[in-house]
Scaffold this motif. Structure first.
Motif, short mmCIF file in Angstrom:
data_model
loop_
_atom_site.label_atom_id
_atom_site.label_comp_id
_atom_site.label_asym_id
_atom_site.label_seq_id
_atom_site.Cartn_x
_atom_site.Cartn_y
_atom_site.Cartn_z
N PHE A 130 0.53 -0.86 -0.04
CA PHE A 130 -0.06 -0.22 0.09
C PHE A 130 0.80 1.32 -0.17
O PHE A 130 0.61 2.02 -0.40
N TYR A 131 2.16 1.10 0.75
CA TYR A 131 2.95 2.51 0.17
C TYR A 131 3.96 2.50 -0.76
O TYR A 131 3.57 3.56 -1.08
N HIS A 132 3.89 1.76 -1.13
CA HIS A 132 4.73 1.88 -2.35
C HIS A 132 3.75 1.87 -3.74
O HIS A 132 4.01 2.43 -4.80
N TYR A 133 2.85 0.90 -3.60
CA TYR A 133 2.32 1.20 -5.09
C TYR A 133 0.83 1.91 -4.70
O TYR A 133 -0.34 2.18 -5.73
N GLY A 134 0.75 2.55 -3.28
CA GLY A 134 -0.54 3.04 -3.51
C GLY A 134 -0.58 4.34 -3.05
O GLY A 134 -1.35 4.59 -1.83
N ASP A 135 -0.35 4.63 -3.21
CA ASP A 135 0.67 6.57 -2.99
C ASP A 135 0.88 6.53 -1.36
O ASP A 135 0.47 7.40 -0.89
N LYS A 136 1.70 5.76 -0.78
CA LYS A 136 2.22 6.02 0.73
C LYS A 136 0.60 5.96 1.54
O LYS A 136 -0.01 6.76 2.28
N HIS A 137 0.15 5.07 0.91
CA HIS A 137 -0.99 4.60 1.91
C HIS A 137 -3.08 5.49 1.22
O HIS A 137 -3.40 6.20 1.93
N ARG A 138 -2.52 6.40 1.05
CA ARG A 138 -3.38 7.02 0.12
C ARG A 138 -4.02 6.82 -1.08
O ARG A 138 -5.51 7.45 -1.47
N GLY A 139 -4.00 5.50 -1.57
CA GLY A 139 -4.39 5.16 -2.67
C GLY A 139 -5.71 4.64 -2.56
O GLY A 139 -6.10 4.48 -1.51
N LEU A 140 -5.57 3.40 -3.47
CA LEU A 140 -7.17 2.31 -3.49
C LEU A 140 -6.53 0.73 -3.38
O LEU A 140 -5.22 0.68 -3.99
N CYS A 141 -7.07 -0.47 -2.82
CA CYS A 141 -6.82 -1.26 -3.56
C CYS A 141 -7.55 -2.17 -3.70
O CYS A 141 -8.84 -2.58 -3.16
N LEU A 142 -7.95 -2.34 -5.02
CA LEU A 142 -8.56 -2.82 -5.86
C LEU A 142 -9.26 -4.33 -6.17
O LEU A 142 -7.45 -5.05 -5.87
N GLN A 143 -9.92 -4.83 -5.75
CA GLN A 143 -10.51 -6.77 -5.26
C GLN A 143 -10.85 -7.07 -6.87
O GLN A 143 -12.29 -6.39 -7.99
N PHE A 144 -10.11 -8.25 -7.17
CA PHE A 144 -10.79 -8.59 -8.65
C PHE A 144 -10.87 -10.06 -8.56
O PHE A 144 -10.16 -11.11 -7.70
N ARG A 145 -11.89 -10.68 -8.78
CA ARG A 145 -12.73 -12.45 -8.96
C ARG A 145 -11.74 -12.71 -10.00
O ARG A 145 -11.64 -12.38 -11.19
N THR A 146 -11.11 -13.92 -9.40
CA THR A 146 -10.59 -14.40 -10.10
C THR A 146 -10.88 -15.96 -11.14
O THR A 146 -10.38 -16.44 -12.48
N GLU A 147 -12.43 -16.50 -11.04
CA GLU A 147 -12.93 -17.43 -11.87
C GLU A 147 -13.21 -17.13 -13.20
O GLU A 147 -12.11 -18.49 -13.44
N HIS A 148 -13.19 -15.76 -13.58
CA HIS A 148 -13.02 -15.94 -15.08
C HIS A 148 -12.03 -14.89 -15.47
O HIS A 148 -12.26 -15.59 -16.83
N TYR A 149 -11.52 -14.24 -15.60
CA TYR A 149 -10.17 -13.10 -16.03
C TYR A 149 -8.71 -13.46 -16.18
O TYR A 149 -8.13 -13.00 -16.33
#
Length: 181
Positions: A130-149
């Motif tokens: 979250f710190y490195h890729y989520g703009d130092k905890h100011r970003g988002l964590c998006l959830q993706f269902r894996t079954e189809h895509y």
């Protein structure tokens, strides 16, 4: 067992217009961005070493033809191409040869630039991610269902040793994969 969900940490705002556009594409149009490994912050990421052990004469000849075509397409200095070809024809070229390695590195760099990698995590609440890729905890964590895509996803296994792949086995498996698609 494949996880039910995978996660992507993203910055919500960015001064980089392309990053902002990718986030908008993702949230509005459901389009994911596959980044080129050449843009990664780790210069060794997606850059394995290649082994040519147990290669047949035919395979090595095919590789040298690929390299010559590559050099000619890239309009590399003709004297370099001629020198390379003379070394190949004289069988004075080995996997340790400086010219052999420089041409291989050029081809490898171009391949890295043409690849696209989607980086996801199995963890939804990793503070370091979250710190490195989520703009130092100011970003988002998006959830993706894996079954189809995400049926073709693979886990990354990190190692203290630099990976070395057999070049011709990799090419053969890639050809088989392309035929299956």
């Amino acid at each position: 067992m494949k996880p039910t969900y995978l996660y992507k940490y993203v910055a919500l705002r960015s001064s980089d217009e392309s990053i902002q556009r990718r986030l908008t594409d993702l949230l509005v149009s459901s389009r994911l961005w596959f980044a080129s490994p050449s843009s990664f912050n780790d210069p060794l990421d997606c850059k394995p070493g290649f082994s040519f052990k147990n290669s047949t004469e035919t395979e090595l000849n095919r590789l040298n033809i690929m390299r010559l075509k590559y050099l000619l397409e890239k309009k590399v200095d003709l004297s370099f191409v001629v020198h390379y070809h003379m070394r190949v024809e004289g069988r004075d070229l080995t996997a340790n040869d400086e010219i052999f390695q420089s041409v291989l590195l050029m081809m490898q760099q171009e391949a890295r630039e043409q690849l696209g990698v989607l980086c996801l995590s199995q963890r939804e609440n990793d503070p370091v991610m979250f710190y490195h890729y989520g703009d130092k905890h100011r970003g988002l964590c998006l959830q993706f269902r894996t079954e189809h895509y995400f049926t073709q996803t693979r886990c990354v296994h990190y190692s203290d040793e630099y990976p070395v792949l057999n070049f011709f086995q990799l090419v053969k498996s890639r050809i088989r994969t392309q035929k299956c698609i």
